[in-house]
Design an enzyme around this catalytic site. Sequence first.
Site, PDB file in Angstrom:
ATOM      1  N   ASP A   1      58.930 -43.795  -4.535  1.00 26.52           N
ATOM      2  CA  ASP A   1      60.001 -42.979  -3.951  1.00 26.52           C
ATOM      3  C   ASP A   1      61.363 -43.355  -4.545  1.00 26.52           C
ATOM      4  OD1 ASP A   1      57.653 -42.910  -2.445  1.00 26.52           O
ATOM      5  OD2 ASP A   1      58.713 -42.469  -0.577  1.00 26.52           O
TER       6      ASP A   1
ATOM      7  N   HIS B   1      64.470 -41.704  -3.913  1.00 23.30           N
ATOM      8  CA  HIS B   1      65.509 -41.613  -2.874  1.00 23.30           C
ATOM      9  C   HIS B   1      66.949 -41.707  -3.411  1.00 23.30           C
ATOM     10  CE1 HIS B   1      63.233 -41.121   0.772  1.00 23.30           C
ATOM     11  NE2 HIS B   1      62.522 -42.215   0.597  1.00 23.30           N
TER      12      HIS B   1
ATOM     13  N   ASP C   1      59.825 -37.692  -2.509  1.00 25.00           N
ATOM     14  CA  ASP C   1      61.027 -38.303  -1.936  1.00 25.00           C
ATOM     15  C   ASP C   1      62.013 -38.693  -3.031  1.00 25.00           C
ATOM     16  OD1 ASP C   1      59.988 -37.848   0.551  1.00 25.00           O
ATOM     17  OD2 ASP C   1      59.969 -39.948   1.199  1.00 25.00           O
TER      18      ASP C   1
ATOM     19  N   ASN D   1      57.967 -35.739   2.022  1.00 25.24           N
ATOM     20  CA  ASN D   1      58.456 -35.231   3.308  1.00 25.24           C
ATOM     21  C   ASN D   1      59.972 -35.010   3.295  1.00 25.24           C
ATOM     22  OD1 ASN D   1      58.357 -38.193   3.313  1.00 25.24           O
ATOM     23  ND2 ASN D   1      59.276 -38.030   5.340  1.00 25.24           N
ATOM     24  N   HIS D   2      60.702 -35.710   2.434  1.00 26.23           N
ATOM     25  CA  HIS D   2      62.151 -35.468   2.375  1.00 26.23           C
ATOM     26  C   HIS D   2      62.479 -34.172   1.637  1.00 26.23           C
ATOM     27  CE1 HIS D   2      63.878 -39.044   4.349  1.00 26.23           C
ATOM     28  NE2 HIS D   2      62.661 -39.495   4.113  1.00 26.23           N
TER      29      HIS D   2
ATOM     30  N   HIS E   1      55.662 -43.105   0.121  1.00 29.48           N
ATOM     31  CA  HIS E   1      55.934 -42.806   1.530  1.00 29.48           C
ATOM     32  C   HIS E   1      55.959 -44.016   2.442  1.00 29.48           C
ATOM     33  CE1 HIS E   1      56.448 -40.335   4.996  1.00 29.48           C
ATOM     34  NE2 HIS E   1      55.235 -40.467   5.464  1.00 29.48           N
TER      35      HIS E   1
HETATM   36 MN   LIG Z   1      58.323 -40.238   2.510  1.00 24.38          MN
END
Ligand SMILES: [Mn+2]
Length: 223
Positions: free
Chosen positions: A20, A22, A49, A75-76, A190
């Site tokens: 991820d 981010h 993500d 999910n983001h 995740h």
């Molecule tokens: Mn996630």
Amino acid sequence: MALVKIWDKEIKGKLWAVGDIHGCYNLLMTRLKEIGFDFENDLLVAVGDLVDRGTQNMECIELLSKSWFTSVRGNHEDLCIWGLSNRAAMQCHVENGGEWFYVLDEQEMRNIAKTFAELPVVLEVNHGGKKFGFVHGHIEENDWDEFKLSFEKESIRDADQLAMWGRYRLDEDKNQYTHVSGVHAVIMGHTVTQKPCKRDNCYWIDTGAVHWGTMTILDLSKI
Ligand SMILES: [Mn+2]
């Protein structure tokens, strides 16, 4: 856009997977330099993500236009899509590092949501005679083809939610999850772990880049 995608372009160099991101664009570029990533020939697959919590969200979205980069939907990304039209999703998104999204102008938000909606939830890449599976959060089935087929059944929304948001295989010590047949390895993110985690032929590589500066990039020819 199909929720399940089979990568059909030639990969001349190596296949890598990154956890991820981010919004940690600079960190990603530093790490790629460290590992000697070949931007002309290699492919980097992100486990989703790309945005939220970090500061360089727009730069990370632009990665999706690069030929050396691809990603599954996390999910983001899902929160960006649903946050546009659903107040509860927006609230959840803002509380989880998504405030940057809601200060953009309307058109920009729509463009980003559209880009994210085009990302597959499941990606399969064949490289070096091996099949690799990528999904953000969770694979419920112990067979890769059964997992892909679950997206064709009536409750597609359930299948994609479970794949993007679920953590059961890693979190729960249940015997129901075993080796995933029909695939060399399944790569997920995740669920943050201090080190990359392997169970059977499943790998979790979100090592908390945005929290601790520890971004995992896995050379898939070595697993
Ligand atoms: Mn996630």
